[in-house]
Motif scaffolding. Structure first.
Motif, PDB file in Angstrom:
ATOM      1  N   PRO A   1       1.590  -8.055 -28.508  1.00  0.00           N
ATOM      2  CA  PRO A   1       0.811  -7.529 -29.636  1.00  0.00           C
ATOM      3  C   PRO A   1      -0.428  -8.350 -29.974  1.00  0.00           C
ATOM      4  CG  PRO A   1       3.135  -7.395 -30.122  1.00  0.00           C
ATOM      5  CD  PRO A   1       3.018  -8.180 -28.837  1.00  0.00           C
ATOM      6  N   LEU A   2      -1.543  -7.648 -30.169  1.00  0.00           N
ATOM      7  CA  LEU A   2      -2.821  -8.241 -30.560  1.00  0.00           C
ATOM      8  C   LEU A   2      -3.304  -7.524 -31.814  1.00  0.00           C
ATOM      9  CD1 LEU A   2      -5.079 -10.245 -29.899  1.00  0.00           C
ATOM     10  CD2 LEU A   2      -6.129  -8.485 -28.464  1.00  0.00           C
ATOM     11  N   PHE A   3      -3.620  -8.287 -32.832  1.00  0.00           N
ATOM     12  CA  PHE A   3      -3.945  -7.723 -34.146  1.00  0.00           C
ATOM     13  C   PHE A   3      -5.395  -7.261 -34.220  1.00  0.00           C
ATOM     14  CE2 PHE A   3      -4.821  -8.585 -38.824  1.00  0.00           C
ATOM     15  CZ  PHE A   3      -4.138  -7.467 -39.278  1.00  0.00           C
ATOM     16  N   ASP A   4      -5.590  -6.030 -34.663  1.00  0.00           N
ATOM     17  CA  ASP A   4      -6.920  -5.463 -34.861  1.00  0.00           C
ATOM     18  C   ASP A   4      -6.958  -4.850 -36.262  1.00  0.00           C
ATOM     19  OD1 ASP A   4      -9.323  -4.161 -34.900  1.00  0.00           O
ATOM     20  OD2 ASP A   4      -9.041  -3.101 -32.991  1.00  0.00           O
ATOM     21  N   PRO A   5      -7.384  -5.625 -37.263  1.00  0.00           N
ATOM     22  CA  PRO A   5      -7.341  -5.136 -38.647  1.00  0.00           C
ATOM     23  C   PRO A   5      -8.200  -3.899 -38.896  1.00  0.00           C
ATOM     24  CG  PRO A   5      -8.565  -7.205 -38.490  1.00  0.00           C
ATOM     25  CD  PRO A   5      -7.907  -6.993 -37.178  1.00  0.00           C
ATOM     26  N   GLU A   6      -9.338  -3.799 -38.213  1.00  0.00           N
ATOM     27  CA  GLU A   6     -10.207  -2.632 -38.406  1.00  0.00           C
ATOM     28  C   GLU A   6      -9.502  -1.343 -37.989  1.00  0.00           C
ATOM     29  OE1 GLU A   6     -14.011  -3.073 -36.601  1.00  0.00           O
ATOM     30  OE2 GLU A   6     -14.470  -4.959 -37.621  1.00  0.00           O
ATOM     31  N   LYS A   7      -8.794  -1.413 -36.884  1.00  0.00           N
ATOM     32  CA  LYS A   7      -8.061  -0.241 -36.390  1.00  0.00           C
ATOM     33  C   LYS A   7      -6.987   0.195 -37.376  1.00  0.00           C
ATOM     34  CE  LYS A   7      -5.098   1.133 -32.500  1.00  0.00           C
ATOM     35  NZ  LYS A   7      -4.459   0.643 -31.238  1.00  0.00           N
ATOM     36  N   LEU A   8      -6.410  -0.776 -38.103  1.00  0.00           N
ATOM     37  CA  LEU A   8      -5.327  -0.485 -39.051  1.00  0.00           C
ATOM     38  C   LEU A   8      -5.844  -0.207 -40.455  1.00  0.00           C
ATOM     39  CD1 LEU A   8      -2.820  -3.266 -37.905  1.00  0.00           C
ATOM     40  CD2 LEU A   8      -2.773  -0.846 -37.293  1.00  0.00           C
ATOM     41  N   GLY A   9      -7.147  -0.312 -40.645  1.00  0.00           N
ATOM     42  CA  GLY A   9      -7.727  -0.054 -41.960  1.00  0.00           C
ATOM     43  C   GLY A   9      -7.527  -1.184 -42.948  1.00  0.00           C
ATOM     44  N   ILE A  10      -7.307  -2.395 -42.432  1.00  0.00           N
ATOM     45  CA  ILE A  10      -7.109  -3.569 -43.290  1.00  0.00           C
ATOM     46  C   ILE A  10      -8.435  -4.288 -43.451  1.00  0.00           C
ATOM     47  CG2 ILE A  10      -5.927  -5.787 -43.546  1.00  0.00           C
ATOM     48  CD1 ILE A  10      -3.602  -4.594 -41.924  1.00  0.00           C
ATOM     49  N   LYS A  11      -8.890  -4.435 -44.676  1.00  0.00           N
ATOM     50  CA  LYS A  11     -10.190  -5.050 -44.943  1.00  0.00           C
ATOM     51  C   LYS A  11     -10.051  -6.534 -45.281  1.00  0.00           C
ATOM     52  CE  LYS A  11     -12.104  -0.719 -46.756  1.00  0.00           C
ATOM     53  NZ  LYS A  11     -12.727  -0.060 -47.931  1.00  0.00           N
ATOM     54  N   HIS A  12     -11.165  -7.240 -45.152  1.00  0.00           N
ATOM     55  CA  HIS A  12     -11.302  -8.651 -45.547  1.00  0.00           C
ATOM     56  C   HIS A  12     -10.500  -9.618 -44.666  1.00  0.00           C
ATOM     57  CE1 HIS A  12     -13.276  -6.886 -48.944  1.00  0.00           C
ATOM     58  NE2 HIS A  12     -12.172  -6.323 -49.378  1.00  0.00           N
ATOM     59  N   ALA A  13     -10.026  -9.160 -43.494  1.00  0.00           N
ATOM     60  CA  ALA A  13      -9.350 -10.056 -42.543  1.00  0.00           C
ATOM     61  C   ALA A  13     -10.420 -10.595 -41.585  1.00  0.00           C
ATOM     62  CB  ALA A  13      -8.255  -9.310 -41.804  1.00  0.00           C
ATOM     63  N   ASP A  14     -11.355 -11.351 -42.146  1.00  0.00           N
ATOM     64  CA  ASP A  14     -12.607 -11.692 -41.470  1.00  0.00           C
ATOM     65  C   ASP A  14     -12.458 -12.419 -40.134  1.00  0.00           C
ATOM     66  OD1 ASP A  14     -13.748 -10.691 -43.849  1.00  0.00           O
ATOM     67  OD2 ASP A  14     -13.578 -12.668 -44.778  1.00  0.00           O
ATOM     68  N   CYS A  15     -11.611 -13.439 -40.098  1.00  0.00           N
ATOM     69  CA  CYS A  15     -11.590 -14.287 -38.910  1.00  0.00           C
ATOM     70  C   CYS A  15     -10.904 -13.627 -37.714  1.00  0.00           C
ATOM     71  CB  CYS A  15     -10.939 -15.630 -39.207  1.00  0.00           C
ATOM     72  SG  CYS A  15      -9.166 -15.549 -39.458  1.00  0.00           S
ATOM     73  N   TRP A  16     -10.252 -12.480 -37.917  1.00  0.00           N
ATOM     74  CA  TRP A  16      -9.506 -11.858 -36.822  1.00  0.00           C
ATOM     75  C   TRP A  16     -10.397 -11.205 -35.768  1.00  0.00           C
ATOM     76  CZ3 TRP A  16      -4.773 -12.517 -35.108  1.00  0.00           C
ATOM     77  CH2 TRP A  16      -3.861 -13.165 -35.950  1.00  0.00           C
ATOM     78  N   LYS A  17     -11.642 -10.924 -36.123  1.00  0.00           N
ATOM     79  CA  LYS A  17     -12.567 -10.376 -35.129  1.00  0.00           C
ATOM     80  C   LYS A  17     -12.784 -11.380 -34.001  1.00  0.00           C
ATOM     81  CE  LYS A  17     -17.154  -8.297 -34.636  1.00  0.00           C
ATOM     82  NZ  LYS A  17     -18.412  -7.907 -35.338  1.00  0.00           N
ATOM     83  N   ASP A  18     -13.009 -12.648 -34.382  1.00  0.00           N
ATOM     84  CA  ASP A  18     -13.205 -13.707 -33.380  1.00  0.00           C
ATOM     85  C   ASP A  18     -11.913 -14.026 -32.646  1.00  0.00           C
ATOM     86  OD1 ASP A  18     -15.877 -13.920 -34.054  1.00  0.00           O
ATOM     87  OD2 ASP A  18     -15.525 -15.492 -35.554  1.00  0.00           O
ATOM     88  N   ILE A  19     -10.781 -14.038 -33.380  1.00  0.00           N
ATOM     89  CA  ILE A  19      -9.495 -14.342 -32.743  1.00  0.00           C
ATOM     90  C   ILE A  19      -9.166 -13.286 -31.694  1.00  0.00           C
ATOM     91  CG2 ILE A  19      -7.005 -14.567 -33.114  1.00  0.00           C
ATOM     92  CD1 ILE A  19      -7.655 -15.578 -35.947  1.00  0.00           C
ATOM     93  N   LYS A  20      -9.381 -12.031 -32.042  1.00  0.00           N
ATOM     94  CA  LYS A  20      -9.111 -10.926 -31.115  1.00  0.00           C
ATOM     95  C   LYS A  20      -9.938 -11.086 -29.848  1.00  0.00           C
ATOM     96  CE  LYS A  20      -9.171  -5.844 -30.960  1.00  0.00           C
ATOM     97  NZ  LYS A  20     -10.316  -5.610 -30.055  1.00  0.00           N
ATOM     98  N   LYS A  21     -11.221 -11.427 -30.018  1.00  0.00           N
ATOM     99  CA  LYS A  21     -12.108 -11.615 -28.846  1.00  0.00           C
ATOM    100  C   LYS A  21     -11.628 -12.777 -27.967  1.00  0.00           C
ATOM    101  CE  LYS A  21     -17.007 -11.878 -27.640  1.00  0.00           C
ATOM    102  NZ  LYS A  21     -16.822 -12.871 -26.560  1.00  0.00           N
ATOM    103  N   GLU A  22     -11.199 -13.867 -28.610  1.00  0.00           N
ATOM    104  CA  GLU A  22     -10.734 -15.037 -27.853  1.00  0.00           C
ATOM    105  C   GLU A  22      -9.522 -14.676 -26.998  1.00  0.00           C
ATOM    106  OE1 GLU A  22      -9.963 -18.021 -30.767  1.00  0.00           O
ATOM    107  OE2 GLU A  22     -12.094 -18.366 -31.224  1.00  0.00           O
ATOM    108  N   TYR A  23      -8.587 -13.928 -27.578  1.00  0.00           N
ATOM    109  CA  TYR A  23      -7.389 -13.532 -26.812  1.00  0.00           C
ATOM    110  C   TYR A  23      -7.733 -12.539 -25.713  1.00  0.00           C
ATOM    111  CZ  TYR A  23      -3.787 -15.948 -29.495  1.00  0.00           C
ATOM    112  OH  TYR A  23      -2.989 -16.915 -30.049  1.00  0.00           O
ATOM    113  N   GLU A  24      -8.674 -11.639 -25.969  1.00  0.00           N
ATOM    114  CA  GLU A  24      -9.065 -10.679 -24.944  1.00  0.00           C
ATOM    115  C   GLU A  24      -9.775 -11.340 -23.780  1.00  0.00           C
ATOM    116  OE1 GLU A  24      -9.715  -6.619 -27.620  1.00  0.00           O
ATOM    117  OE2 GLU A  24     -11.392  -8.008 -27.325  1.00  0.00           O
ATOM    118  N   ASP A  25     -10.438 -12.481 -24.044  1.00  0.00           N
ATOM    119  CA  ASP A  25     -11.166 -13.192 -22.999  1.00  0.00           C
ATOM    120  C   ASP A  25     -10.270 -14.085 -22.150  1.00  0.00           C
ATOM    121  OD1 ASP A  25     -13.488 -11.989 -23.810  1.00  0.00           O
ATOM    122  OD2 ASP A  25     -14.178 -13.693 -25.039  1.00  0.00           O
ATOM    123  N   LEU A  26      -9.034 -14.288 -22.578  1.00  0.00           N
ATOM    124  CA  LEU A  26      -8.125 -15.175 -21.832  1.00  0.00           C
ATOM    125  C   LEU A  26      -7.792 -14.579 -20.460  1.00  0.00           C
ATOM    126  CD1 LEU A  26      -5.624 -16.352 -24.584  1.00  0.00           C
ATOM    127  CD2 LEU A  26      -7.399 -17.692 -23.482  1.00  0.00           C
TER     128      LEU A  26
END
Length: 467
Positions: free
Chosen positions: A442-467
């Protein structure tokens, strides 16, 4: 001051906190479909996950930081206090608050992950952060941060220091001198770790806590085994006293329900808003992962370690006049002699020390939420170290009542907030289980789930996708 603390203590727990803890725990248990039991195995498996980047805090290290705070003198002196004041039935209610409170621990730690902040190469988060981000009320987050800082720096840490000094006092006649020396030793050792940073705290906690917990549990298993014939009687005493409603109705403030839940909350802190501060530091791909891991800490703390203490004490018996550490020392002495007292004194010292630094970790994170400057942090560290020093020299009733009152106010605010925000954690849990069914990590994507203000997860998601 002592009389005021006693009145506040009784009112807070009798009329507000116990009801909130039970309602929140049951609500989250049913809404998550018993997540603390259903995904227990998953939580165990997640302990082996490493941080995806060098220097990050792993799930296991975050768990140990929270366990370092939870597994302290509350597991030993706290259980002794509950038994002495509330009788054998208090152990049953301690179990209950842990079993249902684990669901609250899941919710608050998942929320802390969702709304965490990036702080250099580390992450910070907790109730203050999700109050600000999810509710849009920074002022409420500041109130919580102040309460938590007061609770841990001026309530829990002085209590830890007091219990160490009361344990060491067994060996000497001059208790005041012992308290002074223990206060100095704990203050110096804590200063060494506190000025070393959160990563050093994680490393020490992940070493000290597991080793001492295992040794302590083995001692309890040994004492229980050599008294195996008493085990049915112990369980009978626990369950019969837990449901002695005549005794309970005679005075709820002194009942086994009150003392069991109060000491259970002090021990495992489920729903109090403390563990999410550690849980937020973990580097994970999905908030639910750390939510599941944090439920494990509640079981380790109460079901394993507190039960170990309870059985050792009940084998000895409950006697008027014995409470706190002297009660524990006498119980161990009766079974294995003088070596038992030496072991329990070392245990209480190491458990208390790990709790001191775990507690400080929480307080520092909340100070940085209010004001983040090097000067204020330095002054704060000095004040925390002084509180440890003076705490070793307080008296039994005042130090316990102060810790209970500060803990109570902190827990009430956090429980109300997580009841409001629980739906976010439910969405995260559904997303996590759906991705697991699809065979994904599982990889968290707050925008897809409609969760707002989870700011740092955009960068975290990218880091995991780049692994």
């Amino acid at each position: 001051m002592g009389a005021l603390l006693s009145i506040l203590n009784e009112f807070l727990y009798s009329y507000i906190l116990i009801a909130l803890l039970l309602v929140a725990g049951l609500y989250f248990t049913f809404r998550t479909r018993f997540v603390q039991f259903r995904l227990f195995k998953e939580g165990i498996q997640l302990l082996s996950e490493k941080s995806h980047k060098q220097g990050g805090v792993s799930s296991f290290q975050a768990l140990m930081i929270s366990t370092a705070s939870r597994v302290g003198t509350g597991n030993i002196a706290g259980v002794a206090t509950a038994l002495a004041a509330g009788g054998a039935g208090s152990i049953f209610w301690m179990w209950i608050i842990a079993l249902i409170g684990a669901a609250s621990a899941f919710i608050e730690s998942t929320l802390a992950q969702v709304y965490k902040n990036k702080d250099g190469e580390q992450y910070r988060g907790g109730p203050a952060y999700y109050m600000q981000k999810a509710l849009g009320k920074r002022w409420l987050g500041v109130i919580f941060a102040v309460l938590l800082i007061a609770c841990f720096c001026f309530g829990f840490n002085p209590l830890q220091a007091y219990n160490v000094s009361s344990a060491v006092a067994y060996y000497f006649d001059n208790e005041q001198l012992v308290a002074l020396i223990i206060g100095i030793i704990l203050a110096v050792l804590s200063a060494f770790v506190i000025f070393g940073g959160v990563h050093r705290i994680g490393i020490i906690s992940s070493t000290v806590v597991p080793v001492m917990a295992v040794l302590y549990i083995l001692l309890g298993v040994y004492i229980t085994f050599i008294n195996i014939d008493k085990l049915p009687v112990l369980f009978h005493d626990i369950f019969s006293a837990a449901f002695d409603f005549k005794a309970i109705s005679g005075g709820f403030a002194g009942s086994c329900v009150m003392h069991g839940i109060k000491r259970g909350l002090f021990s495992n802190e489920a729903g109090m808003g403390s563990a999410p501060n550690a849980g937020a530091t973990a580097d994970v791909s999905h908030p639910v992962k750390q939510g599941l891991v944090q439920t494990i800490s509640v079981f380790i703390d109460t079901i394993l370690i507190c039960t170990t203490t309870a059985f050792m004490l009940l084998n000895y018996g409950i006697y008027d006049g014995l409470q706190g550490m002297p009660y524990v020392q006498q119980a161990i002495f009766s079974e294995i002699g003088e070596i038992g007292i030496h072991f329990i004194t070392i245990s209480i010292f190491l458990f208390a020390f790990s709790s001191l630094i775990g507690n400080y970790c929480y307080a520092e994170g909340n100070l940085k939420f209010i004001i983040n400057s090097k000067k204020s942090l330095f002054i704060f560290r000095v004040v925390c170290i002084l509180a440890i020093f003076f705490g070793a020299q307080l008296d039994f009733t005042t130090v316990w009542d102060l810790a209970d009152v500060l803990m109570g106010f902190t827990a009430v605010l956090n429980i109300v907030v997580i009841l409001i925000l629980g739906k976010v954690a439910f969405i995260c849990l559904r997303d996590y289980t759906q991705q697991k069914k699809e065979g994904k990590d599982p990889l968290f994507d707050p925008e897809k789930l409609g969760i707002k203000h989870a700011d740092c997860w955009k960068d975290i998601k990218k880091e995991y996708e780049d692994l």
